[in-house]
Design a protein around this motif. Structure first.
Motif, short mmCIF file in Angstrom:
data_model
loop_
_atom_site.label_atom_id
_atom_site.label_comp_id
_atom_site.label_asym_id
_atom_site.label_seq_id
_atom_site.Cartn_x
_atom_site.Cartn_y
_atom_site.Cartn_z
N GLY A 193 0.77 -1.38 -0.59
CA GLY A 193 0.03 0.01 -0.54
C GLY A 193 0.80 0.93 0.14
N THR A 194 2.59 1.06 0.55
CA THR A 194 2.69 2.47 0.50
C THR A 194 3.52 2.22 -0.91
N GLY A 195 3.28 1.88 -2.06
CA GLY A 195 4.10 2.09 -3.05
C GLY A 195 2.96 3.35 -4.11
N ILE A 196 1.75 3.10 -3.40
CA ILE A 196 0.87 3.89 -4.58
C ILE A 196 1.07 5.39 -3.39
N LEU A 197 1.04 5.34 -2.32
CA LEU A 197 1.88 6.86 -1.65
C LEU A 197 2.75 7.93 -2.56
N ALA A 198 3.80 6.46 -2.80
CA ALA A 198 5.01 6.86 -3.56
C ALA A 198 4.68 7.19 -4.57
N THR A 199 3.16 6.87 -5.36
CA THR A 199 3.22 6.62 -6.90
C THR A 199 2.05 8.12 -7.30
N ILE A 200 1.42 8.25 -6.28
CA ILE A 200 0.78 9.47 -6.06
C ILE A 200 1.33 10.82 -5.34
N GLY A 201 2.14 10.85 -4.47
CA GLY A 201 3.44 12.43 -4.23
C GLY A 201 3.36 12.16 -5.40
N SER A 202 4.51 11.76 -6.65
CA SER A 202 5.36 11.70 -7.51
C SER A 202 4.56 12.12 -8.93
N VAL A 203 3.91 11.88 -9.36
CA VAL A 203 2.50 11.99 -10.41
C VAL A 203 1.46 13.12 -9.66
N ALA A 204 0.70 13.27 -9.45
CA ALA A 204 -0.48 13.93 -8.75
C ALA A 204 0.11 15.22 -9.33
N PRO A 205 1.18 16.09 -9.30
CA PRO A 205 1.82 17.18 -9.22
C PRO A 205 1.40 17.39 -10.76
N TYR A 259 3.93 8.61 3.04
CA TYR A 259 4.80 7.95 2.63
C TYR A 259 6.28 7.82 3.47
N ASN A 260 6.47 8.99 4.12
CA ASN A 260 8.12 9.02 4.87
C ASN A 260 7.52 8.49 5.90
N TYR A 261 6.28 9.02 6.38
CA TYR A 261 5.97 8.66 8.15
C TYR A 261 5.95 6.85 7.89
N PHE A 262 5.32 7.02 6.87
CA PHE A 262 5.86 4.82 6.67
C PHE A 262 6.99 4.12 6.75
N SER A 263 7.83 4.95 5.71
CA SER A 263 9.17 4.09 6.19
C SER A 263 9.22 4.10 6.99
N ARG A 264 9.74 5.05 7.12
CA ARG A 264 10.43 4.73 9.10
C ARG A 264 9.54 3.83 10.37
N ALA A 265 8.33 4.68 10.02
CA ALA A 265 7.58 3.41 10.98
C ALA A 265 7.73 1.61 10.46
N ILE A 266 7.83 1.80 9.09
CA ILE A 266 7.91 0.18 9.17
C ILE A 266 9.57 -0.16 9.17
N GLY A 267 10.95 0.63 9.13
CA GLY A 267 11.57 0.61 9.71
C GLY A 267 12.03 0.12 11.38
N ASN A 268 11.28 0.67 11.54
CA ASN A 268 11.21 0.35 13.46
C ASN A 268 10.40 -0.93 13.79
N TYR A 269 9.78 -1.32 12.75
CA TYR A 269 8.23 -2.89 12.89
C TYR A 269 9.92 -3.83 12.11
N ARG A 270 11.10 -3.49 11.48
CA ARG A 270 11.82 -4.42 11.18
C ARG A 270 12.32 -4.88 11.90
N ALA A 271 12.98 -3.67 12.90
CA ALA A 271 13.95 -3.68 13.45
C ALA A 271 13.29 -4.64 14.25
N VAL A 272 12.21 -4.60 15.61
CA VAL A 272 11.27 -5.93 16.39
C VAL A 272 11.59 -6.74 16.52
N LEU A 273 11.18 -7.12 14.66
CA LEU A 273 11.37 -8.44 14.16
C LEU A 273 12.70 -9.34 14.33
N ALA A 274 13.43 -8.61 13.27
CA ALA A 274 14.57 -9.28 13.48
C ALA A 274 15.36 -8.32 15.24
#
Length: 317
Positions: A193-205, A259-274
């Motif tokens: 779902g985060t890929g959709i955010l990246a697409t909207i952020g780059s294409v919408a303007p 998108y930037n917020y979710f990138s950081r939050a998912i990075g923290n989630y990866r750290a907890v999984l590790a």
């Protein structure tokens, strides 16, 4: 003597005779000149009056055109949308749908991240407090969450490897390989779902800019048809075109921030999984050492290490 007197009187009569005629002629010429000047002054005043009337009528017509143009267009966002071209309308609708999708993804992913990260941290706390892998499984019997797939994958590999002879190193490698694959799968699911955010952020303007270019092009075509450059006539069409760019920015800016917020939050989630993977490997390694034929109690190992360390210290002194 008389003869000279008569001749003198004749000369005087011939000289004084034309004077009244010349005076009358001069009077008539001056009257005609004054009449001509009066006529010219009247014509100038008439032309000046006509020019003023024409200027007043032109300004009045211009103001009337401006008032009519502004009164004929509703300059509110909804009014500009209704007055826009079909292409510009399509662009606006698409960007509004993209904005709605952005906020829907934000709401769903925020709830998902909060729940999964909390459960992953609970699993980590349970694994750290457990002494054996079996003890951890018994404590996790009532818990739920995606991170429990790590425990299930470890149990699955232990059951498969228990059917024959095993080596500690080989078992650890197989368990670690399964845990890494489960960890990657959980992270991929969280990124969905985060890929959709990246697409909207780059294409919408750029989509909004396309709508603006199309609307301004139609405005210039309208200028060519009406053959007028009055700003009051041109401004509504340009405002409708610029509205598409504004909606594009409204859709793009939140998408980039989320998108930037979710990138950081998912990075923290990866750290907890590790951390969970490491805790499971520690439990499995501890269980293997307890059942190893060459294993010794830890107290003996510590005391033996102390005995070997004392001579080294004395030798240094």
């Amino acid at each position: 003597m008389k003869i000279w007197t008569v001749i003198l009187l004749c000369l005087l009569g011939s000289t004084l005779g034309p004077l009244p005629a010349l005076a009358q002629e001069n009077n008539s010429n001056s009257s005609e000149q004054s009449n001509t000047e009066i006529v010219l002054e009247g014509d100038v005043e008439t032309s000046v009056g006509l020019q003023e009337n024409q200027d007043n009528s032109t300004s009045t017509a211009t103001s009337n055109i401006g008032d009519t143009a502004f009164s004929a267009h509703d300059l509110s966002p909804m009014g500009m949308y209704h007055a826009a071209d079909i292409v510009v309308k399509s662009v606006m609708i698409g960007l509004l749908l993209a904005s709605v999708l952005t906020w829907a993804i934000w709401l769903f992913k925020t709830v998902q991240l909060v729940i999964t990260r909390r459960k992953a941290k609970q699993l980590l706390a349970t694994l750290i407090q457990s002494k054996t892998f079996a003890n951890a499984e018994s404590k996790l019997s009532g818990q739920t969450g995606g991170a429990l797939l790590l425990v299930e994958a470890s149990r699955h590999e232990l059951n498969l490897s228990s059917g024959g002879p095993v080596l500690d190193d080989g078992l650890k490698e197989r368990v670690l390989a399964r845990l890494e694959r489960v960890q990657a799968s959980l992270a991929t699911d969280m990124n969905r779902g985060t890929g959709i955010l990246a697409t909207i952020g780059s294409v919408a303007p750029f989509v909004g800019l396309f709508g603006t270019v199309w609307g301004i092009m139609n405005s210039f075509i309208g200028i060519a048809k009406t053959q007028t450059t009055n700003l009051a006539v041109v401004a509504p069409g340009i405002a409708e075109a610029l509205l598409a760019t504004a909606i594009g920015l409204v859709a793009a800016i939140p998408a980039v921030v989320i998108y930037n917020y979710f990138s950081r939050a998912i990075g923290n989630y990866r750290a907890v999984l590790a951390d969970n993977v490491t805790a499971l490997m520690v439990l499995i390694s501890r269980d293997l050492d307890r059942h190893h034929p060459n294993a010794r109690p830890l107290a003996e190992l510590v005391s033996a290490n102390k005995k070997r360390a004392v001579p080294q210290v004395q030798g240094v002194n």
